[in-house]
Design a protein around this motif. Sequence first.
Motif, PDB file in Angstrom:
ATOM      1  N   ASP A  73     -68.194   2.540 -44.483  1.00  0.00           N
ATOM      2  CA  ASP A  73     -68.381   2.737 -45.919  1.00  0.00           C
ATOM      3  C   ASP A  73     -67.105   3.357 -46.475  1.00  0.00           C
ATOM      4  O   ASP A  73     -66.786   4.510 -46.180  1.00  0.00           O
ATOM      5  CB  ASP A  73     -69.577   3.666 -46.178  1.00  0.00           C
ATOM      6  N   PRO A  74     -66.319   2.601 -47.257  1.00  0.00           N
ATOM      7  CA  PRO A  74     -65.036   3.128 -47.759  1.00  0.00           C
ATOM      8  C   PRO A  74     -65.186   4.411 -48.556  1.00  0.00           C
ATOM      9  O   PRO A  74     -64.224   5.180 -48.678  1.00  0.00           O
ATOM     10  CB  PRO A  74     -64.512   1.991 -48.649  1.00  0.00           C
ATOM     11  N   GLU A  75     -66.391   4.662 -49.100  1.00  0.00           N
ATOM     12  CA  GLU A  75     -66.583   5.831 -49.945  1.00  0.00           C
ATOM     13  C   GLU A  75     -66.862   7.094 -49.131  1.00  0.00           C
ATOM     14  O   GLU A  75     -66.503   8.197 -49.552  1.00  0.00           O
ATOM     15  CB  GLU A  75     -67.729   5.591 -50.927  1.00  0.00           C
ATOM     16  N   SER A  83     -73.123   1.938 -50.039  1.00  0.00           N
ATOM     17  CA  SER A  83     -74.316   2.777 -50.221  1.00  0.00           C
ATOM     18  C   SER A  83     -74.514   3.203 -51.667  1.00  0.00           C
ATOM     19  O   SER A  83     -75.434   3.953 -51.975  1.00  0.00           O
ATOM     20  CB  SER A  83     -74.184   4.030 -49.336  1.00  0.00           C
ATOM     21  N   SER A  84     -73.629   2.706 -52.555  1.00  0.00           N
ATOM     22  CA  SER A  84     -73.750   3.092 -53.966  1.00  0.00           C
ATOM     23  C   SER A  84     -74.719   2.163 -54.693  1.00  0.00           C
ATOM     24  O   SER A  84     -75.227   1.188 -54.124  1.00  0.00           O
ATOM     25  CB  SER A  84     -72.375   3.048 -54.634  1.00  0.00           C
ATOM     26  N   ASN A  85     -74.930   2.438 -55.960  1.00  0.00           N
ATOM     27  CA  ASN A  85     -75.821   1.616 -56.786  1.00  0.00           C
ATOM     28  C   ASN A  85     -75.044   0.621 -57.641  1.00  0.00           C
ATOM     29  O   ASN A  85     -75.550   0.116 -58.637  1.00  0.00           O
ATOM     30  CB  ASN A  85     -76.677   2.513 -57.687  1.00  0.00           C
ATOM     31  N   GLN A  86     -73.820   0.351 -57.270  1.00  0.00           N
ATOM     32  CA  GLN A  86     -72.990  -0.624 -57.986  1.00  0.00           C
ATOM     33  C   GLN A  86     -72.354  -1.576 -56.992  1.00  0.00           C
ATOM     34  O   GLN A  86     -72.014  -1.190 -55.865  1.00  0.00           O
ATOM     35  CB  GLN A  86     -71.885   0.089 -58.783  1.00  0.00           C
ATOM     36  N   ASN A  87     -72.188  -2.818 -57.431  1.00  0.00           N
ATOM     37  CA  ASN A  87     -71.465  -3.783 -56.602  1.00  0.00           C
ATOM     38  C   ASN A  87     -70.001  -3.351 -56.480  1.00  0.00           C
ATOM     39  O   ASN A  87     -69.414  -2.836 -57.425  1.00  0.00           O
ATOM     40  CB  ASN A  87     -71.533  -5.184 -57.201  1.00  0.00           C
ATOM     41  N   LYS A  88     -69.424  -3.556 -55.302  1.00  0.00           N
ATOM     42  CA  LYS A  88     -68.049  -3.139 -55.048  1.00  0.00           C
ATOM     43  C   LYS A  88     -67.182  -4.364 -54.704  1.00  0.00           C
ATOM     44  O   LYS A  88     -67.655  -5.299 -54.063  1.00  0.00           O
ATOM     45  CB  LYS A  88     -67.981  -2.148 -53.881  1.00  0.00           C
ATOM     46  N   GLN A 116     -74.494  -3.885 -53.974  1.00  0.00           N
ATOM     47  CA  GLN A 116     -74.986  -2.505 -53.914  1.00  0.00           C
ATOM     48  C   GLN A 116     -76.053  -2.358 -52.842  1.00  0.00           C
ATOM     49  O   GLN A 116     -76.819  -3.284 -52.553  1.00  0.00           O
ATOM     50  CB  GLN A 116     -75.542  -2.088 -55.273  1.00  0.00           C
ATOM     51  N   GLN A 117     -76.111  -1.186 -52.247  1.00  0.00           N
ATOM     52  CA  GLN A 117     -77.124  -0.836 -51.254  1.00  0.00           C
ATOM     53  C   GLN A 117     -77.262  -1.917 -50.177  1.00  0.00           C
ATOM     54  O   GLN A 117     -78.341  -2.397 -49.867  1.00  0.00           O
ATOM     55  CB  GLN A 117     -78.477  -0.609 -51.943  1.00  0.00           C
ATOM     56  N   SER A 118     -76.119  -2.324 -49.597  1.00  0.00           N
ATOM     57  CA  SER A 118     -76.170  -3.378 -48.580  1.00  0.00           C
ATOM     58  C   SER A 118     -75.109  -3.131 -47.519  1.00  0.00           C
ATOM     59  O   SER A 118     -74.159  -2.370 -47.715  1.00  0.00           O
ATOM     60  CB  SER A 118     -75.938  -4.760 -49.211  1.00  0.00           C
ATOM     61  N   VAL A 119     -75.315  -3.780 -46.368  1.00  0.00           N
ATOM     62  CA  VAL A 119     -74.333  -3.811 -45.287  1.00  0.00           C
ATOM     63  C   VAL A 119     -73.955  -5.270 -45.058  1.00  0.00           C
ATOM     64  O   VAL A 119     -74.816  -6.108 -44.791  1.00  0.00           O
ATOM     65  CB  VAL A 119     -74.886  -3.193 -43.995  1.00  0.00           C
ATOM     66  N   GLN A 120     -72.681  -5.566 -45.206  1.00  0.00           N
ATOM     67  CA  GLN A 120     -72.181  -6.928 -45.026  1.00  0.00           C
ATOM     68  C   GLN A 120     -71.429  -7.010 -43.703  1.00  0.00           C
ATOM     69  O   GLN A 120     -70.594  -6.162 -43.371  1.00  0.00           O
ATOM     70  CB  GLN A 120     -71.245  -7.319 -46.178  1.00  0.00           C
ATOM     71  N   GLU A 121     -71.710  -8.081 -42.953  1.00  0.00           N
ATOM     72  CA  GLU A 121     -71.074  -8.282 -41.653  1.00  0.00           C
ATOM     73  C   GLU A 121     -69.972  -9.315 -41.785  1.00  0.00           C
ATOM     74  O   GLU A 121     -70.139 -10.336 -42.472  1.00  0.00           O
ATOM     75  CB  GLU A 121     -72.117  -8.740 -40.640  1.00  0.00           C
ATOM     76  N   PHE A 122     -68.841  -9.067 -41.128  1.00  0.00           N
ATOM     77  CA  PHE A 122     -67.684  -9.957 -41.260  1.00  0.00           C
ATOM     78  C   PHE A 122     -67.157 -10.359 -39.883  1.00  0.00           C
ATOM     79  O   PHE A 122     -67.126  -9.536 -38.956  1.00  0.00           O
ATOM     80  CB  PHE A 122     -66.562  -9.277 -42.051  1.00  0.00           C
ATOM     81  N   TYR A 123     -66.755 -11.633 -39.784  1.00  0.00           N
ATOM     82  CA  TYR A 123     -66.086 -12.147 -38.586  1.00  0.00           C
ATOM     83  C   TYR A 123     -64.769 -12.769 -39.022  1.00  0.00           C
ATOM     84  O   TYR A 123     -64.723 -13.589 -39.937  1.00  0.00           O
ATOM     85  CB  TYR A 123     -66.957 -13.201 -37.895  1.00  0.00           C
ATOM     86  N   LEU A 124     -63.710 -12.379 -38.353  1.00  0.00           N
ATOM     87  CA  LEU A 124     -62.363 -12.866 -38.663  1.00  0.00           C
ATOM     88  C   LEU A 124     -61.840 -13.662 -37.479  1.00  0.00           C
ATOM     89  O   LEU A 124     -61.766 -13.144 -36.357  1.00  0.00           O
ATOM     90  CB  LEU A 124     -61.432 -11.684 -38.971  1.00  0.00           C
TER      91      LEU A 124
END
Length: 784
Positions: free
Chosen positions: A23-25, A84-89, A142-150
């Motif tokens: 979480d960058p925040e 974990s915030s209430n805004q899209n990032k 917002q309020q989500s966990v995104q998974e990334f594959y590079l």
Amino acid sequence: MKLHCLVLLLMSLGIYAQDAPFDPEVSKGQLYEYASFANVGDAQLSVEEFMESTDYEYQNLNSENHSVGFTSDLFWVHFKIENSSNQNKTYYLETARPITDKADLYQVSESTIQTFKSGDQIAFSERQVKHRLTIFKLEVPQQSVQEFYLNLQSDGETINMPLDLYDQASFWMVNYKQQLFLGLFYGLLFIAGIIYLFFYHSLSEKTFLYYGLYVFSIGFMQASIDGLIFQYVLPSGGFINSRAVMITALLSTFFLLKYCEHFLKVSTQLRGFRNVYNGIYISSGLLFAMVFISPKTLELTYPLSNLNGLVSLVLILTTIFALRKKRLPIDNFFLLGIFFLVVGLFGFVMNNLSLLPNNFYTLNSAKFGSGLEIVFLSLSMTNLIRKLRQDNEKAQALALRKSEEISGLKSYFMSNISHELRTPINAIMGIAELELSDLDNSKEDRKKYQLIKNASLSLLSNVNDILDFEKIEKSELILKTESFNPSIVLNQISDNWKSEARLKGLDYKFEMDHDIPTTAVGDSERFVQIINNVLGNAVKFTDKGQVRFKLKCLNQPDSTCRFSIQVSDTGIGIDMDKQKDVFDSFNQMRLDHKRKFGGVGLGLTITKHLVKLFEGTLRIESTKNEGTTVFIDISLKYIPKSNIIPANQTDKTEQHVLIVEDNKLNQMVMRQLLKSADHISFAVVNNGKEALEALQKDVYDLVLMDLQMPIMDGYEATKIIRSGQLGDTIGNIPIIAVTADAMQETRKRVLELGMNDYLTKPVNKELLLQKMESCQSPITLKIA
């Protein structure tokens, strides 16, 4: 549902780097500490196949610029980002080197997989983010966990796995700083390469040819590594683009060796080394052929060419030690240049191997090394020029005549690029000045910014001299007529050179007539330029003793004052037989004394022409090794004190200003310049069309108008304003042109269009505020 199960299966493996979202925040550390990677060899897997597979072992990233070395294997990097915030990032992810062949990013949510492509084996237009670097734009709900594959793959080049995550503001700020640095770096290489190819054309000395070609090959190699060749030259990718780094790297090695071989005179001073040099030339040729034979041979050339470059560097160092052992002289600037080359390459390799931390300096160590190498090797080349001229006077005379034959081409070339140079110089000087005024900066940082400012001023001075020379050659230079206080400008220029003189340990004295008028009428800029060039020569060409600057004024009829200027020094002096040539163009380069002074050799040439435009006289008396005295007489109209009626002005006038400027860096500079003035408020627009709209929505007291802009330029916008289409009030608003175009014709054109004044970039803050104030509350002058 199937995809969701696969995600749960992978999470259950217990791999820490995969399980922990970043979480960058709120998360501690950096993104790479929450990521892991797997080597899948040559397996061409889809993201679904990789997610289902349990055959590959994950490893943690060991550093912020983790390297896996020279390889053609495929790698998968896995990480999660949490919001974990209430805004899209929105974030920007910078990863992989720009020359990585394949860099595909997959964003996995509960029910979908989004694919984003990068790498230099697809068309540039297909990249998700149209940027020279490997950049991805990530949207995290917002309020989500995104998974990334590079998914990363190269054709044998080193693969690095940085994971630098920025918010939008930070990303663009870093981007602007990178553009500034790259502009300085590539500008230095471009100017150095052009200059030494000119010298080769005029002197027919192959050392200049190989050095110029080496500078350009270094520039193209760095441009390939930085992704600039792919972005601007070969945006479709393909065969040549994938080999651009190797082609330019091998050419750089070849031209560096050829340059060193000629500069160090290996064929005459170390004949036994010729065979070694020829052996590396042959190996470089073989490697060059391998680049084009097949993908497998291309893969082999990456480590072999690095080894070839290392052997070449060892050979150069061995040559230097061998010459030292034989007690043969080697130029000290050449030694410094090679030293910085070694340091830069060492830092570059250590960073690639993750042995140095990932920051601005380590990532650009090769550029710092190459840039400083070019500076010092260029200085060594100037010493070579001096030696060539000392060795053969007749040959030098012939070379100078050839140089004169191409002077027209050089003037045309420099005139065309002067406008392009002034724009970045404005940004560079503006940023440097702002950082110097920031009291929070450390002493070391201020020292660096002061160095940038001084270098920019030196570059601007040379650009101005060359541009003035081009105008003089075409008889287009015209003096302006304006009122100025000669005492102020004379003291300012004297103080500048007084500081320089005292740094050299010289005794400096300035004597000015007390009867000097307070207001003279003429071209103050050219008046100062004359004295600046003469004082500059006096200080530069004097190593010990003194410099004297005297000025007397003699009143003459018709409110005219004759300024008698005398500048004397105890410097190197000039031979009698050379005094007749002292005002010739580029004469400073022809003097055969062992000097270590800067300049482009145009100062006295321009001074002579300017004095002639003032209808004055210039005379020189000089004795070799005893000193030089310059006498200048210039007559100027002056305004008696009784005829000067200042405006009744106790406080500065409040001003609401509209800035019309398309360049983002220059917008930032203008904002910072005006922000410090409490009585000025302002708004910024990007072109003439937006300016017309802004003038109708708000009330402004003044417009600062750039000229060359997209959609609608400053000329068209001013024409509409002055036509009265927007009403009489707007039609009479004061307009000051602020432009990088310093041509006399441009100034004449904007004034004819109805602009009130004209200011060239780089913008001087004091002069800008003075002109702004003058447009609002001008001083009334009565001239008899």
